[in-house]
Scaffold this motif. Structure first.
Motif, PDB file in Angstrom:
ATOM      1  N   PRO A  11      14.682  -4.431  -7.182  1.00  0.00           N
ATOM      2  CA  PRO A  11      13.527  -4.293  -8.082  1.00  0.00           C
ATOM      3  C   PRO A  11      12.240  -4.686  -7.355  1.00  0.00           C
ATOM      4  CG  PRO A  11      15.185  -5.805  -8.990  1.00  0.00           C
ATOM      5  CD  PRO A  11      15.649  -5.383  -7.645  1.00  0.00           C
ATOM      6  N   LYS A  12      11.170  -3.982  -7.627  1.00  0.00           N
ATOM      7  CA  LYS A  12       9.894  -4.290  -6.972  1.00  0.00           C
ATOM      8  C   LYS A  12       9.277  -5.528  -7.607  1.00  0.00           C
ATOM      9  CE  LYS A  12       8.625   0.245  -5.356  1.00  0.00           C
ATOM     10  NZ  LYS A  12       8.560   0.059  -3.952  1.00  0.00           N
ATOM     11  N   ARG A  13       8.849  -6.450  -6.772  1.00  0.00           N
ATOM     12  CA  ARG A  13       8.168  -7.666  -7.198  1.00  0.00           C
ATOM     13  C   ARG A  13       6.804  -7.697  -6.530  1.00  0.00           C
ATOM     14  NH1 ARG A  13      11.541  -8.215 -10.863  1.00  0.00           N
ATOM     15  NH2 ARG A  13      13.448  -9.392 -10.595  1.00  0.00           N
ATOM     16  N   ILE A  14       5.833  -8.252  -7.202  1.00  0.00           N
ATOM     17  CA  ILE A  14       4.492  -8.343  -6.636  1.00  0.00           C
ATOM     18  C   ILE A  14       4.518  -9.155  -5.348  1.00  0.00           C
ATOM     19  CG2 ILE A  14       2.175  -9.254  -7.018  1.00  0.00           C
ATOM     20  CD1 ILE A  14       2.506  -8.551  -9.969  1.00  0.00           C
ATOM     21  N   TYR A  18       3.173  -8.367  -1.183  1.00  0.00           N
ATOM     22  CA  TYR A  18       2.253  -9.145  -0.354  1.00  0.00           C
ATOM     23  C   TYR A  18       2.921  -9.624   0.933  1.00  0.00           C
ATOM     24  CZ  TYR A  18      -1.113  -9.356  -4.160  1.00  0.00           C
ATOM     25  OH  TYR A  18      -2.017  -9.037  -5.119  1.00  0.00           O
ATOM     26  N   ILE A  19       4.131 -10.105   0.804  1.00  0.00           N
ATOM     27  CA  ILE A  19       4.826 -10.693   1.951  1.00  0.00           C
ATOM     28  C   ILE A  19       5.226  -9.636   2.977  1.00  0.00           C
ATOM     29  CG2 ILE A  19       6.953 -11.873   2.647  1.00  0.00           C
ATOM     30  CD1 ILE A  19       6.747 -13.468   0.053  1.00  0.00           C
ATOM     31  N   SER A  20       5.616  -8.467   2.511  1.00  0.00           N
ATOM     32  CA  SER A  20       6.167  -7.476   3.437  1.00  0.00           C
ATOM     33  C   SER A  20       5.281  -6.246   3.607  1.00  0.00           C
ATOM     34  CB  SER A  20       7.553  -7.051   2.966  1.00  0.00           C
ATOM     35  OG  SER A  20       7.450  -6.361   1.729  1.00  0.00           O
ATOM     36  N   TYR A  21       3.958  -6.443   3.510  1.00  0.00           N
ATOM     37  CA  TYR A  21       3.012  -5.352   3.755  1.00  0.00           C
ATOM     38  C   TYR A  21       3.333  -4.110   2.924  1.00  0.00           C
ATOM     39  CZ  TYR A  21       1.731  -8.299   7.644  1.00  0.00           C
ATOM     40  OH  TYR A  21       1.333  -9.363   8.406  1.00  0.00           O
ATOM     41  N   GLY A  22       3.448  -4.318   1.641  1.00  0.00           N
ATOM     42  CA  GLY A  22       3.698  -3.186   0.748  1.00  0.00           C
ATOM     43  C   GLY A  22       5.141  -2.723   0.741  1.00  0.00           C
ATOM     44  N   GLY A  23       6.065  -3.635   0.977  1.00  0.00           N
ATOM     45  CA  GLY A  23       7.483  -3.282   0.965  1.00  0.00           C
ATOM     46  C   GLY A  23       7.949  -2.615   2.236  1.00  0.00           C
ATOM     47  N   LYS A  24       7.311  -2.904   3.355  1.00  0.00           N
ATOM     48  CA  LYS A  24       7.655  -2.253   4.618  1.00  0.00           C
ATOM     49  C   LYS A  24       8.689  -3.013   5.442  1.00  0.00           C
ATOM     50  CE  LYS A  24       5.002   1.289   4.293  1.00  0.00           C
ATOM     51  NZ  LYS A  24       5.612   2.521   3.865  1.00  0.00           N
ATOM     52  N   GLY A  25       9.216  -4.090   4.939  1.00  0.00           N
ATOM     53  CA  GLY A  25      10.243  -4.818   5.673  1.00  0.00           C
ATOM     54  C   GLY A  25      11.624  -4.304   5.312  1.00  0.00           C
ATOM     55  N   LEU A  26      12.591  -4.655   6.079  1.00  0.00           N
ATOM     56  CA  LEU A  26      13.968  -4.219   5.823  1.00  0.00           C
ATOM     57  C   LEU A  26      14.473  -4.762   4.496  1.00  0.00           C
ATOM     58  CD1 LEU A  26      16.498  -2.790   6.972  1.00  0.00           C
ATOM     59  CD2 LEU A  26      17.166  -4.985   7.915  1.00  0.00           C
ATOM     60  N   VAL A  27      14.089  -5.967   4.175  1.00  0.00           N
ATOM     61  CA  VAL A  27      14.603  -6.618   2.970  1.00  0.00           C
ATOM     62  C   VAL A  27      14.054  -5.981   1.697  1.00  0.00           C
ATOM     63  CG1 VAL A  27      14.667  -8.799   1.710  1.00  0.00           C
ATOM     64  CG2 VAL A  27      14.932  -8.793   4.183  1.00  0.00           C
ATOM     65  N   PHE A  28      12.781  -5.590   1.693  1.00  0.00           N
ATOM     66  CA  PHE A  28      12.147  -5.146   0.457  1.00  0.00           C
ATOM     67  C   PHE A  28      11.917  -3.639   0.349  1.00  0.00           C
ATOM     68  CE2 PHE A  28      10.628  -9.560   0.997  1.00  0.00           C
ATOM     69  CZ  PHE A  28      11.214 -10.095  -0.142  1.00  0.00           C
ATOM     70  N   SER A  29      12.193  -2.895   1.387  1.00  0.00           N
ATOM     71  CA  SER A  29      11.921  -1.458   1.313  1.00  0.00           C
ATOM     72  C   SER A  29      12.992  -0.743   0.501  1.00  0.00           C
ATOM     73  CB  SER A  29      11.835  -0.854   2.719  1.00  0.00           C
ATOM     74  OG  SER A  29      13.063  -0.967   3.380  1.00  0.00           O
ATOM     75  N   GLU A  30      12.592   0.400  -0.065  1.00  0.00           N
ATOM     76  CA  GLU A  30      13.537   1.194  -0.837  1.00  0.00           C
ATOM     77  C   GLU A  30      14.452   1.967   0.100  1.00  0.00           C
ATOM     78  OE1 GLU A  30      11.959   3.613  -3.964  1.00  0.00           O
ATOM     79  OE2 GLU A  30      10.283   2.245  -4.270  1.00  0.00           O
ATOM     80  N   TYR A  31      15.632   2.307  -0.411  1.00  0.00           N
ATOM     81  CA  TYR A  31      16.569   3.086   0.392  1.00  0.00           C
ATOM     82  C   TYR A  31      15.974   4.460   0.673  1.00  0.00           C
ATOM     83  CZ  TYR A  31      20.661   5.529   1.981  1.00  0.00           C
ATOM     84  OH  TYR A  31      21.534   6.267   2.738  1.00  0.00           O
TER      85      TYR A  31
END
Length: 128
Positions: A11-14, A18-31
């Motif tokens: 799930p996307k969290r605010i 912030y932490i992963s530059y718009g969800g660009k990290g492995l942990v937070f990016s979408e499949y």
């Protein structure tokens, strides 16, 4: 690898934005293609045995310091917060791996991340 498809789309969290530059990290990016490329990069370049073994002396040194601290505390019959101490060891290892040196007052990443998460939660609460 068995459960790879179960974990990448969280799930996307605010705070993650912030932490992963718009969800660009492995942990937070979408499949998708980006996530697959990041996973490949990590498994081929970062998590290979050679790279992991490269940090073995550093891990051994910090583990020896941790055990010494536990022995000293036990011999003086003091109480120790194991969670805090283990967190400190992990933080020191992370600093040495990323910055090449022990943590210092100039780079308090742990508290910086904590502050970002608190601010994001406040912002989220105000918006809802």
């Amino acid at each position: 690898m068995t459960h790879d498809l179960s974990f990448p789309s969280r799930p996307k969290r605010i705070s993650s934005q912030y932490i992963s530059y718009g969800g660009k990290g492995l942990v937070f990016s979408e499949y998708g293609p980006y996530w697959r490329n990041m996973k490949k990069l990590c498994t081929v370049e970062l998590l290979i045995a050679l790279k992991v073994d490269m940090f073995s002396p550093m891990r051994s040194e910090l583990l020896a310091e941790f055990v010494s601290c536990l022995q000293k505390t036990a011999s003086s019959h003091e109480v120790i917060d194991i969670s805090y101490t283990v967190g400190d060891v992990i933080e020191n290892l992370t600093y040495k791996m990323i910055f090449g040196r022990s943590k210092d007052d100039r780079f308090d990443v742990k508290n910086l991340v904590r502050e970002v998460l608190i601010q994001c939660n406040k912002k989220h609460d105000q918006e809802t």
